[in-house]
Scaffold this active site. Structure first.
Site, short mmCIF file in Angstrom:
data_model
loop_
_atom_site.label_atom_id
_atom_site.label_comp_id
_atom_site.label_asym_id
_atom_site.label_seq_id
_atom_site.Cartn_x
_atom_site.Cartn_y
_atom_site.Cartn_z
N HIS B 83 8.85 -21.22 9.34
CA HIS B 83 7.63 -22.02 9.45
C HIS B 83 6.71 -21.71 8.27
CE1 HIS B 83 4.05 -23.81 11.16
NE2 HIS B 83 4.76 -24.29 12.15
N GLY B 165 -15.75 -15.48 3.45
CA GLY B 165 -14.91 -14.38 3.00
C GLY B 165 -14.75 -14.36 1.49
N HIS B 170 -6.67 -11.78 1.13
CA HIS B 170 -6.51 -10.41 1.60
C HIS B 170 -5.10 -9.97 1.19
CE1 HIS B 170 -5.74 -7.13 4.41
NE2 HIS B 170 -7.03 -7.06 4.66
N PRO B 171 -4.96 -8.74 0.63
CA PRO B 171 -3.66 -8.36 0.05
C PRO B 171 -2.49 -8.43 1.05
CG PRO B 171 -5.20 -6.48 0.19
CD PRO B 171 -6.00 -7.72 0.41
N THR B 172 -2.72 -8.09 2.32
CA THR B 172 -1.61 -8.14 3.29
C THR B 172 -1.78 -9.21 4.35
OG1 THR B 172 -2.69 -6.44 4.63
CG2 THR B 172 -1.05 -5.69 3.02
N ALA B 173 -3.02 -9.69 4.55
CA ALA B 173 -3.26 -10.66 5.64
C ALA B 173 -3.48 -12.09 5.13
CB ALA B 173 -4.46 -10.23 6.48
N GLY B 174 -3.50 -12.28 3.81
CA GLY B 174 -3.60 -13.62 3.25
C GLY B 174 -4.90 -14.33 3.58
#
Lengths: 302, 302
Positions: B83, B165, B170-174
């Site tokens: 997805h 924001g 965000h580096p890991t949460a996008g």
């Protein structure tokens, strides 16, 4: 699944003294598992009608407690009012509401009648679906003679021995009818004519007693203010004779008179499913499950 | 009146690790004023879809808390799945449910997006009804490029600066899309033909984009197992384009091909009122009030 909910519409013979009314209604307020939906009083009828919904056990306890209150507060030897009545708690119908069957409402009715008979010495007659003989199904037949005539009537023990409680009326609280019935949908169809006879003819053809649908009671009524004739119906089991069948039956019969159907109206409360059944029919919906309705999820127990 | 209820269907990029899934879902369990209705995971999609209903404030707090969990647990640099996705919390639609308006859902979406942007450093794009520019209304447009392409895409600050924001993912949460929309009714009508082209023609005539009803999206679909053609619709605002209008529109268009309508189907959840509107239309009910439906009374605040 969700929790079982049963509706109860007890009628009390006090419609004037607000303090007494409040004390009776209090039995249903802020009780866990019981929800007071409505109560109406009529000073002319001198009568209080409570609408309450609850889970079987808490509902049973609240109804029994309300009998206790009514015995304390109401003296039938001094009661007068236009509405026929035979007891301080005149009649107590239990109606399956959500996730509950008529059998479960019946079991609850019998429990309440038994408890009330033993605890308060009030003779109870099971009526409607709970009746133990055909001549005792109809409330009007049980109530005939009213409070004043009940002692004499009950001497005919073959016909009128109570189902629970003592053989003679409670001196001040009289007797009560308790029983289960299906929810009733009050549904009217307004015709494009001022001819009451046409409404009467249609009523005769759609109602059970003259060969119509099993769960339709119907009469013709004149709406004087609008100069329209109406077919006024009570649908006594919408799960077996659906609202859309009543509507289509009236339309079909009206055709022979060249009379159009102007509109219909639903009087008072009805269960969601009675309308959902109609939407499903007209939209030709296949494979629908009531749990697809968001509100049904919200009403389920967590 | 009753309490305001808003639905939220947040999508998280974790559909495989049951322990992580449970930790996210936990944010919605046994919280006062919030009701977890459903959650579904798909290992191929590697995605979790939660359906939750609640009063605005507790719902906001639970959704924000779930962002916190997702940031802790999900590392998008290692995420793979079929997805398309752009963030640990990919998309969060808020949907007015009971006694609530689209405006109230929109206010809630904006509060959540702002809080999440500040608290967790996740850039949030407002989408659907909450979008701040037309090119940002559509989720697919925002998500284009997915997690991997988002840093580059956001350098086009004129088009893709986030609403809340930081200016970079965000580096890991996008990044996340948050917004309000009306409840969607998935509604299909099955035709008495195996000719897909007829279903396509009908779909074109009933849908908004080709001049049909404003809130209908539609395509023709072949039901291979039944050898039937289907008009598959999304009704994007049933309060303005009712289900019965979609049904009657399909029937009307099908007539020119001499093709009968066999049945219809409702997929997934829908609000009670969407079906009640249909019953009212077909039964020609006048003067009906939703409070006449018993379930509406039960759902009101005491």
């Amino acid at each position: 699944m969700g929790n079982k909910l049963i509706e109860c519409v007890p009628n009390y013979s006090e419609g004037r003294d607000l303090e007494k009314i409040e004390k009776i209604v209090e039995c249903f307020r802020a009780k866990k598992g019981v929800r007071l939906l409505d109560y109406q009083t009529d000073p002319n009828h001198n009568r209080l009608v409570v609408t309450v919904i609850g889970e079987p056990e808490p509902l049973r306890d609240a109804v029994v407690a309300s009998f206790g209150r009514a015995v304390e507060l109401i003296d039938m030897t001094k009661h007068e009012g236009q509405h026929p009545r035979m007891g301080a708690v005149d009649v107590v119908p239990f109606i399956p509401c959500r996730n509950a069957t008529l059998e479960e409402a019946d079991a609850l009715a019998k429990e309440v009648a038994k408890t009330v008979g033993e605890q308060y010495g009030i003779p109870c007659f099971l009526y409607e679906s709970s009746a133990t003989a055909p001549h005792r199904a109809n409330l009007a037949s049980i109530r005939k003679g009213q409070f004043e005539g009940m002692a004499e009537k009950m001497q005919d023990t073959e016909k009128w021995a109570p189902d629970f409680g003592p053989a003679a009326p409670h001196p001040t609280a009289g007797v009560s009818a308790v029983g289960a019935r299906m929810p009733l949908v009050a549904y009217n169809v307004n015709l494009g004519t001022d001819n009451l006879e046409i409404a009467n003819q249609i009523a005769r053809r759609v109602r059970n007693i003259n060969g119509g649908y099993h769960y339709i009671k119907a009469i013709g009524v004149m709406l004087e203010d609008r100069n329209l004739a109406q077919v006024s119906m009570n649908l006594t089991d919408y799960t077996k004779t659906a609202v859309y069948r009543a509507f289509e039956a009236v339309k079909m019969e009206a055709k022979r008179y060249g009379v159009p159907v102007l509109e219909s109206e639903i009087v008072g409360l009805l269960p969601m499913q009675a309308l959902v059944d109609c939407a499903e029919y007209y939209l030709q919906v296949a494979g629908f499950d009531p749990s697809q309705i968001m509100e049904n999820r919200l009403l389920e127990e967590e």
